[in-house]
Design an enzyme around this catalytic site. Structure first.
Site, PDB file in Angstrom:
ATOM      1  N   LYS A 279       1.676  24.389  18.431  1.00  0.00           N
ATOM      2  CA  LYS A 279       1.320  23.733  19.683  1.00  0.00           C
ATOM      3  C   LYS A 279       0.770  24.755  20.675  1.00  0.00           C
ATOM      4  O   LYS A 279       1.112  25.938  20.586  1.00  0.00           O
ATOM      5  CB  LYS A 279       2.576  23.102  20.306  1.00  0.00           C
ATOM      6  N   ARG A 353       8.338  12.272  11.809  1.00  0.00           N
ATOM      7  CA  ARG A 353       8.300  11.231  10.773  1.00  0.00           C
ATOM      8  C   ARG A 353       8.802  11.764   9.434  1.00  0.00           C
ATOM      9  O   ARG A 353       9.286  11.005   8.599  1.00  0.00           O
ATOM     10  CB  ARG A 353       6.886  10.650  10.680  1.00  0.00           C
TER      11      ARG A 353
HETATM   12  N1  BES Z   1       7.423  15.818  19.436  1.00  0.00           N
HETATM   13  C1  BES Z   1       6.036  15.543  19.322  1.00  0.00           C
HETATM   14  C2  BES Z   1       5.613  14.336  20.150  1.00  0.00           C
HETATM   15  C3  BES Z   1       5.629  14.512  21.648  1.00  0.00           C
HETATM   16  C4  BES Z   1       4.495  14.947  22.303  1.00  0.00           C
HETATM   17  C5  BES Z   1       6.729  14.173  22.386  1.00  0.00           C
HETATM   18  C6  BES Z   1       4.506  15.081  23.671  1.00  0.00           C
HETATM   19  C7  BES Z   1       6.737  14.302  23.753  1.00  0.00           C
HETATM   20  C8  BES Z   1       5.614  14.744  24.399  1.00  0.00           C
HETATM   21  C9  BES Z   1       5.674  15.255  17.867  1.00  0.00           C
HETATM   22  O1  BES Z   1       6.399  15.946  16.933  1.00  0.00           O
HETATM   23  C10 BES Z   1       4.246  15.636  17.700  1.00  0.00           C
HETATM   24  O2  BES Z   1       3.961  16.798  17.793  1.00  0.00           O
HETATM   25  N2  BES Z   1       3.382  14.659  17.452  1.00  0.00           N
HETATM   26  C11 BES Z   1       2.003  14.887  17.295  1.00  0.00           C
HETATM   27  C12 BES Z   1       1.548  14.082  16.124  1.00  0.00           C
HETATM   28  C13 BES Z   1       0.147  14.391  15.675  1.00  0.00           C
HETATM   29  C14 BES Z   1       0.088  15.772  15.070  1.00  0.00           C
HETATM   30  C15 BES Z   1      -0.285  13.352  14.682  1.00  0.00           C
HETATM   31  C16 BES Z   1       1.298  14.459  18.569  1.00  0.00           C
HETATM   32  O3  BES Z   1       1.681  13.448  19.163  1.00  0.00           O
HETATM   33  O4  BES Z   1       0.378  15.154  18.982  1.00  0.00           O
HETATM   34 MN    MN Z   2       5.573  17.836  16.502  1.00  0.00          MN
END
Ligand code: BES
Ligand code: MN
Ligand code: ZN
Length: 513
Positions: A279, A353
């Site tokens: 990230k 997931r």
């Molecule tokens: N924990 C994150 C989702 C999230 C993002 C929660 C911002 C709270 C605030 C999750 O694990 C994630 O990183 N999801 C990705 C999925 C994508 C790679 C398909 C996302 O939402 O960007």
């Molecule tokens: Mn994530």
């Protein structure tokens, strides 16, 4: 804090402070009018002179009001009467509690609970007052070397009801509000704790402590047991971290032994760096909240146990840290999940997931009445619904409606998104049964579509709490959501179970002599 319920005249309360409301412009609430009559028009005079006009957010603290038994009177501005709804009610209670706490009242009698709200009865107003009060006084300062203590903090809040006949219902609502608030406090303490302290092992220890405190059954699977079972999707997430994964199972048995359990599954990523699909740096600290789902299901179990609900409930919390270490899963790696279905991990940041799918397969063994999973799953959900409503998706419409209704009743709302089969297309992989991402469009839905492939054996719903579980910015911190929604869902299930039992008893023929 301690709460109690009382019916009786506001002017006769021998207490540090009585709290009553004033609408804009200078319209006294019923309790305020009673004080005014006892005080011979003292408050009317004061309002007329312009000391307070009832604007929302304003307060006026008065000492030694003639004819009033309490030491002080706190007037709370409520805004325009026709704009006085749920949020305004909660804000008024919060303001009253903050003011009492900061002005040295150890105790207060609050009459805001008698204010009518459309479609909300006394039980709702009491529960929400208890929750709003606890939320207002909540602090997370255990990691500060000096705690700035309030000199004379508010210790006891007495909630006024207009009529004696309302007392039993109000008492019951107070107990429910206290249980839900305790659950929310538990969740907040866990979620606010940073990733270096709130590890998967810490989550497991907290679950064990909760089990001890409330007489629950607890089981924690370690890495070896998960390997044995074949939870390779979950284990793929754990590979980049030095923290060992923990699979937490907490059981509350309040129902008959043969009654099917309600299963709550919570995402417990104790820190989400994204893994190799790293990230960006900005706001990455907030990924300590990525275990909010796990915290919320443990907290809901705590609330259920405190309310002694006649239900069997199981909370399952896969707890894993998502790090980019040398052993980490690579984009493109293929794993075989517990269900036997293979997954191409195209993005290691879609890790929630991966741990949830194995948990959803695992819980089949409980033959659940239904399964609800809770997860900070997608950034897309924050884009779709903001910080107001949680996302809801389900493979069963009755269950979806139950959860929507619970959210509405708890004032912890959710909004349903479709799970049409068409979305499954986006998960196609050239190398495995499915990919773990579905591209940019409908990110919240494709995440749920992925999960739905592992939830075919039972009625299932999914709550995406990415936008609602915590706040960013100046007020950064866990919100305790969706504990109220989950608690109301369980409360309603308990009410139904009891009603069904009752009518079964009534139908049963009398015993033969
Ligand atoms: N924990 C994150 C989702 C999230 C993002 C929660 C911002 C709270 C605030 C999750 O694990 C994630 O990183 N999801 C990705 C999925 C994508 C790679 C398909 C996302 O939402 O960007
Ligand atoms: Mn994530
Ligand atoms: Zn995550």
């Amino acid at each position: 804090m301690e709460f109690s319920i009382k019916s009786g005249s506001p002017e006769k309360q021998r207490t540090a402070c009585v709290v009553v409301g004033v609408f804009e412009t200078r319209k006294m609430s019923p309790a305020c009018q009673r004080l005014d009559e006892a005080a011979d028009g003292f408050l009317t005079e004061l309002l007329r002179r312009g000391d307070m006009d009832g604007k929302a957010g304003s307060t006026l603290l008065l000492h030694k009001v003639p004819g009033i038994a309490a030491e002080r009177v706190l007037l709370v501005g409520l805004g325009k009467e026709r704009d006085f709804h749920e949020n305004e009610y909660r804000a008024a209670v919060a303001l009253a509690v903050r003011t009492l706490n900061e002005t040295g009242s150890l105790e207060g009698v609050c009459y805001l609970t008698e204010l009518p709200l459309k479609k909300r009865d006394i039980a709702w107003r009491i529960r929400q007052a208890v929750m709003a009060a606890e939320e207002t006084l909540y602090r997370f300062d255990r990691l500060k070397s000096k705690q700035d203590a309030v000199r004379r903090p508010l210790r006891k809040l007495i909630l006024g009801v207009a009529e004696r006949a309302e007392l039993p219902v109000a008492e019951q609502a107070r107990r429910e509000g206290e249980a839900i608030a305790a659950g929310m406090g538990f969740m907040k303490n866990l979620a606010n704790l940073p990733g270096n302290l709130c590890t998967p092992t810490h989550l497991a220890d907290e679950a064990r402590a909760l089990a001890k405190e409330l007489n629950l059954e607890v089981e924690v699977l370690g890495r070896a047991e998960m390997e044995q079972l074949g939870m390779n999707a979950l284990l793929a997430v754990a590979k980049g971290s030095h923290q060992p994964p923990q699979f937490i199972i907490l059981k509350y048995a309040g129902g008959a032994p043969d009654e099917k359990p309600i299963v709550l599954v919570g995402k417990g990523i104790t820190f989400d760096t994204g893994g190799i699909s790293l990230k960006p740096a900005a706001e990455m600290d907030e990924m300590k909240f990525d275990m909010s789902g796990a915290a919320s299901v443990l907290a809901a179990l705590k609330a259920a146990a405190l309310m002694k609900l006649p239900l069997n409930v199981i909370a399952v919390a896969p707890a894993v840290e998502n790090m980019p270490g040398g052993g980490a899963t690579r984009p493109g790696d293929v794993v075989t999940s517990l269900s036997g279905q293979t997954i191409e991990i195209l993005n290691t940041d879609a890790e929630g997931r991966l741990i949830l799918c194995d948990a959803l397969t695992y819980v089949e063994r409980f033959e659940p009445a239904c399964v609800v999973d809770v997860a900070t799953l997608t950034g897309a959900c924050v884009i779709a619904l903001g910080h107001v409503a949680s996302g809801l998706l389900a493979n069963d419409n009755a269950l979806a409606h139950e959860l929507l209704a619970a959210g509405e009743a708890a004032w912890d709302r959710a909004w349903q998104l479709p799970l049409f089969a068409d979305y499954q297309e986006q998960l196609k992989s050239n190398f495995a049964d499915m990919a773990n991402i579905g591209g940019r469009p409908a990110g919240t839905i494709t995440a749920a579509a992925f999960l739905s492939r592992f939830a075919k054996q039972y009625d299932w719903a999914h709550l995406d709490i990415a936008g609602t579980a915590y706040k960013s910015g100046k007020e950064k911190g866990s919100t305790g959501r969706p504990v109220p929604l989950l608690a109301h869902f369980l409360l309603e299930r308990a009410r139904r179970a009891q009603a069904a039992q009752k009518s079964a008893r009534a139908r049963r023929p009398a015993a033969q002599p």
